[in-house]
Design a protein around this motif. Sequence first.
Motif, PDB file in Angstrom:
ATOM      1  N   TRP A 201      89.165  58.385 -22.278  1.00 14.62           N
ATOM      2  CA  TRP A 201      88.701  57.644 -21.094  1.00 14.62           C
ATOM      3  C   TRP A 201      87.196  57.767 -20.873  1.00 14.62           C
ATOM      4  O   TRP A 201      86.504  56.773 -20.669  1.00 14.62           O
ATOM      5  N   ASP A 202      86.677  58.965 -20.945  1.00 17.75           N
ATOM      6  CA  ASP A 202      85.259  59.153 -20.652  1.00 17.75           C
ATOM      7  C   ASP A 202      84.388  58.428 -21.673  1.00 17.75           C
ATOM      8  O   ASP A 202      83.381  57.813 -21.315  1.00 17.75           O
ATOM      9  N   ALA A 203      84.802  58.478 -22.946  1.00 21.02           N
ATOM     10  CA  ALA A 203      84.031  57.795 -23.988  1.00 21.02           C
ATOM     11  C   ALA A 203      84.068  56.283 -23.759  1.00 21.02           C
ATOM     12  O   ALA A 203      83.045  55.593 -23.899  1.00 21.02           O
ATOM     13  N   LYS A 204      85.236  55.759 -23.402  1.00 22.81           N
ATOM     14  CA  LYS A 204      85.361  54.325 -23.135  1.00 22.81           C
ATOM     15  C   LYS A 204      84.515  53.931 -21.929  1.00 22.81           C
ATOM     16  O   LYS A 204      83.900  52.863 -21.905  1.00 22.81           O
ATOM     17  N   ARG A 205      84.478  54.797 -20.926  1.00 22.23           N
ATOM     18  CA  ARG A 205      83.711  54.527 -19.712  1.00 22.23           C
ATOM     19  C   ARG A 205      82.220  54.473 -20.036  1.00 22.23           C
ATOM     20  O   ARG A 205      81.507  53.578 -19.567  1.00 22.23           O
ATOM     21  N   ARG A 206      81.723  55.440 -20.826  1.00 22.72           N
ATOM     22  CA  ARG A 206      80.307  55.452 -21.190  1.00 22.72           C
ATOM     23  C   ARG A 206      79.945  54.227 -22.038  1.00 22.72           C
ATOM     24  O   ARG A 206      78.878  53.633 -21.856  1.00 22.72           O
ATOM     25  N   ALA A 211      77.338  48.931 -22.299  1.00 25.16           N
ATOM     26  CA  ALA A 211      77.413  47.505 -22.633  1.00 25.16           C
ATOM     27  C   ALA A 211      77.231  46.628 -21.405  1.00 25.16           C
ATOM     28  O   ALA A 211      77.169  45.398 -21.510  1.00 25.16           O
ATOM     29  N   GLY A 212      77.134  47.255 -20.226  1.00 22.67           N
ATOM     30  CA  GLY A 212      76.935  46.493 -18.990  1.00 22.67           C
ATOM     31  C   GLY A 212      78.165  45.764 -18.497  1.00 22.67           C
ATOM     32  O   GLY A 212      78.056  44.811 -17.717  1.00 22.67           O
ATOM     33  N   THR A 213      79.346  46.197 -18.937  1.00 21.68           N
ATOM     34  CA  THR A 213      80.594  45.545 -18.523  1.00 21.68           C
ATOM     35  C   THR A 213      81.300  46.339 -17.441  1.00 21.68           C
ATOM     36  O   THR A 213      82.421  46.022 -17.066  1.00 21.68           O
ATOM     37  N   MET A 214      80.630  47.353 -16.939  1.00 15.56           N
ATOM     38  CA  MET A 214      81.232  48.183 -15.906  1.00 15.56           C
ATOM     39  C   MET A 214      80.389  48.086 -14.642  1.00 15.56           C
ATOM     40  O   MET A 214      79.172  48.157 -14.675  1.00 15.56           O
ATOM     41  N   ASP A 215      81.084  47.907 -13.503  1.00 17.31           N
ATOM     42  CA  ASP A 215      80.375  47.823 -12.227  1.00 17.31           C
ATOM     43  C   ASP A 215      79.747  49.165 -11.872  1.00 17.31           C
ATOM     44  O   ASP A 215      80.326  50.199 -12.115  1.00 17.31           O
TER      45      ASP A 215
END
Length: 215
Positions: A201-206, A211-215
Amino acid sequence: MKIDFEKSGGLVPAIIQDARTKNVLMLGYMNEEAYQKTMESKRVTFWSRSRQCLWTKGETSGNYLNLVDMKVDCDHDTLLVRAIPDGPTCHTGTDTCWGEDNKENAVLFLSELQDFIEQRHEQMPEGSYTTKLFRDGTNKMAQKLGEEALETVIEATNGTNEHLVYEASDMLYHLIVLLTSKGLRIEDLATELHRRHDPEWDAKRRKAKAAGTMD
């Protein structure tokens, strides 16, 4: 409810589940007469294959299975019976016929609590504290949650465990009220925490953040 009693010679298996704990208690068989008696008496009744007669669970021991509801499966030949047991289900004295303890998981009550709070939200009965919270609006609900969170922190740092549990319970209740007002469920939080439990999860979140796809 359509039940196909003829498929297996007049009998259908009935899986008995504790309506409160969700644990499976036993497996029995019902014919149409046993089904009708169960519905009428609200006590689970089977057809005894060994004695060839109707058998109401608990008629000898007093450990009745009190009917809550009943569902039939997609093939109409197996019943799921939810009931509340008066005592041990197995004739050997154990809670279940598999020798397991039928203990209630207190965490499941949070879902029941939110069901109750949602009912308050729909009905808005007078004199209810929950109704007052909903009428006060989101800002005041959020403020009240903050106050309860602060009291929880104070008890955690300078209080007792007993008072910590008390204040944390108040905080959780007000959180559920706020979630309900937003159309959310406590299960949504559980789903999010479960997602975060993924080792990746943490790696996917970073990666998503980079990539700028996370708010």
